[in-house]
Enzyme design. Structure first.
Site, short mmCIF file in Angstrom:
data_model
loop_
_atom_site.label_atom_id
_atom_site.label_comp_id
_atom_site.label_asym_id
_atom_site.label_seq_id
_atom_site.Cartn_x
_atom_site.Cartn_y
_atom_site.Cartn_z
N GLY A 73 -10.06 -1.04 46.56
CA GLY A 73 -9.78 -1.41 45.16
C GLY A 73 -9.82 -0.16 44.28
N LYS A 103 0.47 2.94 40.73
CA LYS A 103 -0.62 2.90 41.72
C LYS A 103 -0.44 4.04 42.72
CE LYS A 103 -2.25 -1.85 42.31
NZ LYS A 103 -3.60 -1.78 41.79
N LYS A 125 -19.79 -14.68 43.64
CA LYS A 125 -20.50 -13.46 44.03
C LYS A 125 -21.69 -13.79 44.94
CE LYS A 125 -18.56 -10.46 40.52
NZ LYS A 125 -18.59 -9.68 39.31
N HIS A 135 -19.50 -16.48 29.64
CA HIS A 135 -20.22 -15.21 29.87
C HIS A 135 -20.77 -14.66 28.56
CE1 HIS A 135 -17.98 -14.32 33.91
NE2 HIS A 135 -18.50 -15.53 33.85
N THR A 171 -7.73 1.84 42.88
CA THR A 171 -6.88 2.14 41.72
C THR A 171 -7.26 1.28 40.51
OG1 THR A 171 -5.14 0.55 42.21
CG2 THR A 171 -4.91 2.73 43.23
N GLY A 172 -8.28 0.46 40.66
CA GLY A 172 -8.64 -0.44 39.56
C GLY A 172 -9.46 0.23 38.47
N TYR A 173 -9.82 -0.57 37.50
CA TYR A 173 -10.55 -0.09 36.31
C TYR A 173 -11.87 0.59 36.71
CZ TYR A 173 -12.53 -0.35 31.59
OH TYR A 173 -13.08 -0.05 30.38
N1 LIG Z 1 -19.61 -6.08 33.54
C1 LIG Z 1 -18.44 -6.08 32.95
O1 LIG Z 1 -18.33 -5.99 31.73
C2 LIG Z 1 -17.21 -6.15 33.82
C3 LIG Z 1 -15.94 -6.03 33.24
C4 LIG Z 1 -14.82 -6.04 34.07
C5 LIG Z 1 -14.97 -6.18 35.44
N2 LIG Z 1 -16.22 -6.30 35.97
C6 LIG Z 1 -16.38 -6.45 37.44
O2 LIG Z 1 -16.00 -5.23 38.06
C7 LIG Z 1 -15.35 -5.50 39.31
C8 LIG Z 1 -14.02 -4.76 39.36
O3 LIG Z 1 -13.18 -5.24 38.32
P1 LIG Z 1 -11.96 -4.38 37.73
O4 LIG Z 1 -11.74 -4.88 36.34
O5 LIG Z 1 -12.23 -2.94 37.96
O6 LIG Z 1 -10.79 -4.85 38.66
P2 LIG Z 1 -9.21 -4.60 38.47
O7 LIG Z 1 -8.98 -3.31 37.81
O8 LIG Z 1 -8.60 -5.82 37.88
O9 LIG Z 1 -8.70 -4.55 40.00
C9 LIG Z 1 -9.34 -3.73 40.94
C10 LIG Z 1 -8.53 -3.68 42.21
O10 LIG Z 1 -8.52 -4.94 42.86
C11 LIG Z 1 -7.52 -4.85 43.86
N3 LIG Z 1 -6.72 -6.08 43.95
C12 LIG Z 1 -6.24 -6.80 42.94
N4 LIG Z 1 -5.51 -7.83 43.45
C13 LIG Z 1 -5.57 -7.71 44.78
C14 LIG Z 1 -5.00 -8.45 45.87
N5 LIG Z 1 -4.26 -9.53 45.66
N6 LIG Z 1 -5.27 -8.04 47.12
C15 LIG Z 1 -6.03 -6.96 47.35
N7 LIG Z 1 -6.56 -6.21 46.36
C16 LIG Z 1 -6.34 -6.60 45.10
C17 LIG Z 1 -6.59 -3.69 43.48
O11 LIG Z 1 -6.90 -2.65 44.38
P3 LIG Z 1 -5.87 -1.57 44.95
O12 LIG Z 1 -6.37 -0.29 44.38
O13 LIG Z 1 -6.04 -1.66 46.42
O14 LIG Z 1 -4.50 -1.94 44.50
C18 LIG Z 1 -7.06 -3.35 42.08
O15 LIG Z 1 -6.86 -2.02 41.75
C19 LIG Z 1 -15.26 -7.01 39.42
O16 LIG Z 1 -16.27 -7.50 40.28
C20 LIG Z 1 -15.48 -7.53 38.02
O17 LIG Z 1 -16.11 -8.79 37.98
C21 LIG Z 1 -17.33 -6.28 35.20
#
Ligand SMILES: NC(=O)c1ccc[n+]([C@@H]2O[C@H](COP(=O)([O-])OP(=O)(O)OC[C@H]3O[C@@H](n4cnc5c(N)ncnc54)[C@H](OP(=O)(O)O)[C@@H]3O)[C@@H](O)[C@H]2O)c1
Length: 313
Positions: free
Chosen positions: A11, A45, A139, A271, A13-15
């Site tokens: 994951g 990506k 989770k 939340h 490339t994600g945030y």
């Molecule tokens: N505490 C907070 O305020 C807060 C806020 C936001 C998120 N979070 C948590 O942080 C974690 C990461 O969230 P994020 O916002 O960073 O995620 P994101 O940017 O939406 O996505 C992260 C990665 O998930 C992978 N992904 C998405 N769809 C997929 C699919 N169908 N199959 C396989 N991989 C897929 C992709 O990886 P690739 O790089 O492989 O394409 C993408 O880059 C989560 O558990 C979320 O609950 C917490």
């Protein structure tokens, strides 16, 4: 000096993921990033992955549609960090994370796994409201699979990402701080914890070779970032040298908004409710089974929110 673990980010490339790659490289780990075949023509990506490679990361090709490719990827490393997306992919994400856990179990070599958590500690949310509780329930299903498989883990409870919660002054539906008015949750005095996302990655990477964090939950709760919404607004007011017009919404009024919203928005309301009315981030002492990151790693100069907010000026 101890040899640093080899790290695979799934994951990447994600945030959060891209920050995890950066922090892993910065802390001297041999860093691998899963390059999913499915990204296809997603040029952004791909460019990001290539930029990781230019910075020294290794790209490993794999796919969730090819289980063996995941097992093979995992076999090359000591630590796996999953940063796959959260609620908007819901049960799909759950199945993928469970598949990753299975791959780690089969590979049998991983010394530490950090599942995609990085938020409110789900173990403390057994009484959370519907439908937002889906995030915590899922989770916990992943945690159970990890623990049943005997995989060594660290869970990171990262609290509020500043980009979502501080920049917005904790208002829903915006990411930019207002310069004229703000709505406070209740009296606005419930304490939350706001975290710069790069600091989240720095702390998370610090835990992976640390025996003190083995099979523990690490809470990111640096003291100066424990702030009420009112205190956060105060920091912003100081920066813009202006007092915002304040209104307030009660818990009942806030929950009533849920009716008529789509699923993702309803999850968000739940939340926010638990954070800003219940105080679920700060209404407990970190006991056995937990550690606090800024105590473990006092050398990290974490970003204070008055600094963070300057980017919006
Ligand atoms: N505490 C907070 O305020 C807060 C806020 C936001 C998120 N979070 C948590 O942080 C974690 C990461 O969230 P994020 O916002 O960073 O995620 P994101 O940017 O939406 O996505 C992260 C990665 O998930 C992978 N992904 C998405 N769809 C997929 C699919 N169908 N199959 C396989 N991989 C897929 C992709 O990886 P690739 O790089 O492989 O394409 C993408 O880059 C989560 O558990 C979320 O609950 C917490």
């Amino acid at each position: 000096m101890a040899v640093k673990s080899r790290v695979l980010i799934v994951g990447g490339t994600g945030y959060v993921g891209k920050r995890m790659v950066k922090a892993s490289l910065a802390q001297g780990h041999t860093t691998y990033v899963l390059r999913r075949r499915e990204i296809g023509l997603d040029i952004d990506k791909l460019q990001m992955l290539l930029s990781f490679k230019a910075q020294g990361a290794h790209l490993i090709e794999g796919s969730f549609s090819d289980h063996q490719s995941l097992v093979d990827a995992v076999k090359q490393v000591d630590v796996v960090i999953c940063t796959m997306s959260g609620v908007h992919f819901r049960s799909h994400n759950l199945m993928l994370q469970l598949q990753l856990v299975q791959a780690i179990k089969e590979a049998g070599n991983v010394k530490r796994f950090l599942p995609s958590e990085f938020g409110i500690d789900p173990a403390r949310m057994a009484d959370a409201l519907e439908p937002g509780r889906v995030t915590f329930d899922e989770k916990m299903i992943v945690r159970k699979a990890i623990e049943d498989a005997g995989i060594p883990f660290t869970y990171i409870s990262a609290n509020c990402f500043a980009g979502y919660f501080a920049g917005s002054l904790s208002q829903m539906g915006t990411l930019i701080p207002s310069t004229d008015k703000v709505c406070l949750y209740g009296d606005g005095n419930v304490k939350a914890v706001y975290m710069d996302e790069d600091d989240i990655a720095t702390y998370a990477i610090k835990t992976i070779d640390d025996p003190r964090t083995l099979n523990k939950t690490v809470y990111l709760r640096p003291p100066e970032n424990i702030l009420s919404q009112r205190e956060l607004v105060g920091l912003w007011e100081k920066l813009i040298r202006k007092e915002l017009e304040k209104s307030s919404i009660s818990a009942e009024e806030f929950l009533a908004i849920m009716k008529g919203l789509n699923f993702a928005e309803q999850v968000g309301i739940g939340h926010f409710y638990h954070i800003f009315f219940d105080g679920c981030l700060t209404n407990f002492e970190i006991g056995e089974g937990g550690e606090e990151a800024s105590k473990l790693y006092p050398e990290v100069q974490y970003t204070r929110m008055h600094e963070y907010l300057k980017r919006y000026l």
